[in-house]
Design a protein around this motif. Structure first.
Motif, short mmCIF file in Angstrom:
data_model
loop_
_atom_site.label_atom_id
_atom_site.label_comp_id
_atom_site.label_asym_id
_atom_site.label_seq_id
_atom_site.Cartn_x
_atom_site.Cartn_y
_atom_site.Cartn_z
N GLN A 118 0.84 -1.44 -0.01
CA GLN A 118 -0.04 0.02 0.05
C GLN A 118 0.85 1.23 -0.16
N GLN A 119 1.99 1.25 0.65
CA GLN A 119 2.71 2.39 0.86
C GLN A 119 4.04 2.53 0.15
N GLY A 120 4.44 1.53 -0.49
CA GLY A 120 5.72 1.09 -1.11
C GLY A 120 6.90 1.79 -0.55
N GLU A 121 7.78 2.41 -1.41
CA GLU A 121 8.99 2.58 -0.84
C GLU A 121 9.18 3.51 0.28
N SER A 122 7.95 4.23 0.35
CA SER A 122 8.06 5.30 1.39
C SER A 122 7.83 4.57 2.66
N ALA A 123 7.57 3.46 2.77
CA ALA A 123 7.35 2.36 4.18
C ALA A 123 8.31 1.40 3.92
N ALA A 124 9.33 1.18 3.03
CA ALA A 124 10.14 0.30 2.80
C ALA A 124 11.06 -0.12 4.02
N THR A 125 11.52 0.89 4.56
CA THR A 125 12.21 0.55 6.15
C THR A 125 11.47 -0.29 7.06
N ALA A 126 10.03 0.30 7.33
CA ALA A 126 9.36 -0.35 8.28
C ALA A 126 8.69 -1.80 7.72
N ALA A 127 8.69 -2.04 6.62
CA ALA A 127 8.26 -3.24 5.96
C ALA A 127 9.43 -4.37 6.13
N ARG A 128 10.51 -3.66 5.90
CA ARG A 128 11.69 -4.64 5.86
C ARG A 128 11.87 -5.12 7.54
N GLN A 129 11.55 -4.16 8.32
CA GLN A 129 11.95 -4.32 9.79
C GLN A 129 11.07 -5.54 10.36
N HIS A 130 9.72 -5.09 9.96
CA HIS A 130 8.46 -6.17 10.68
C HIS A 130 8.62 -7.22 9.82
N GLY A 131 9.17 -7.48 8.45
CA GLY A 131 9.13 -8.64 7.57
C GLY A 131 10.42 -9.67 8.40
N ARG A 132 11.59 -8.88 8.57
CA ARG A 132 12.60 -9.89 8.87
C ARG A 132 12.35 -10.27 10.50
N ALA A 133 11.91 -9.57 11.22
CA ALA A 133 11.51 -9.89 12.82
C ALA A 133 10.61 -10.97 12.79
N ALA A 134 9.66 -10.84 11.87
CA ALA A 134 8.68 -12.25 11.95
C ALA A 134 9.29 -13.40 11.43
N VAL A 135 10.05 -13.42 10.50
CA VAL A 135 11.06 -14.50 9.93
C VAL A 135 11.88 -15.03 10.79
#
Length: 206
Positions: free
Chosen positions: A152-169
């Motif tokens: 939904q937010q693309g590059e503007s939210a990339a850092t947060a998306a990576r942080q949450h995704g990596r933590a989940a994995v």
């Protein structure tokens, strides 16, 4: 005096009956929401989910000390995010996913920190299954939130998306290695969510 006592007892009983009705209504609405989602009637699934949420919110006001109500609400919002995503209501899906992730993280003993998971499992072995379940639900919610955030937010939210995704994995990797109730299939499931988030960001898998 007796009249006042009787009035007070009547109010208590009435309140308890109201609480029980809300429990029953919430359970019924949740079942209907799942059934509608499975049959493809997503609009009705959302409506029943919202009905269930109204009941759970009332239960939370009546019994604020009962953390199970927050757990149920988190699950409702987690499922609703998927349903809304299926209807194309991306912004609403993201809002539901965010709320679910925040609720689950508040209940998660590790508070979303993968490095805290193994020490917790060692230190609270008698509560292992319940603890693993809370940690796992929070990780699943973070993975879904990461995907929808990237979508939904693309590059503007990339850092947060990576942080949450990596933590989940990473959380699931620890649960699979050090826990008793989750395995490689669960790790693969959250990795797929994170892979989807990275795809939305136009990043290579890794």
């Amino acid at each position: 005096m007796l009249s006042a006592v009787c009035t007070h007892l009547g109010a208590l009983l009435s309140g308890r009956r109201g609480i029980e009705k809300d429990r029953q209504r919430a359970s019924s609405a949740m079942r209907r929401s799942i059934a509608c989602a499975e049959s493809g009637d997503l609009a009705m699934a959302v409506r029943h989910s919202e009905d269930a949420e109204a009941c759970v919110q009332r239960l939370m006001r009546h019994e604020p000390e009962n953390t199970y109500h927050r757990f149920v609400l988190a699950g409702l919002l987690y499922n609703r995010a998927t349903i809304l995503d299926g209807t194309g209501a991306g912004a609403a899906a993201l809002a539901a996913a965010r709320a679910a992730s925040e609720l689950y993280e508040d209940l998660d003993p590790s508070h979303g920190d993968p490095s805290a998971v193994e020490p917790l499992l060692r230190g609270f072995r008698d509560e292992g299954q319940e603890m693993e379940t809370l940690i796992a639900h929070a990780a699943d919610a973070r993975a879904r939130f990461a995907r929808l955030l990237a979508e939904q937010q693309g590059e503007s939210a990339a850092t947060a998306a990576r942080q949450h995704g990596r933590a989940a994995v990473r959380t699931y990797e620890v649960l699979a290695r050090a826990g008793q109730h989750f395995g490689q299939a669960d790790v693969d499931r959250v990795r797929e969510q994170y892979r989807a988030a990275r795809d939305h960001l136009g990043e290579p898998d890794g």
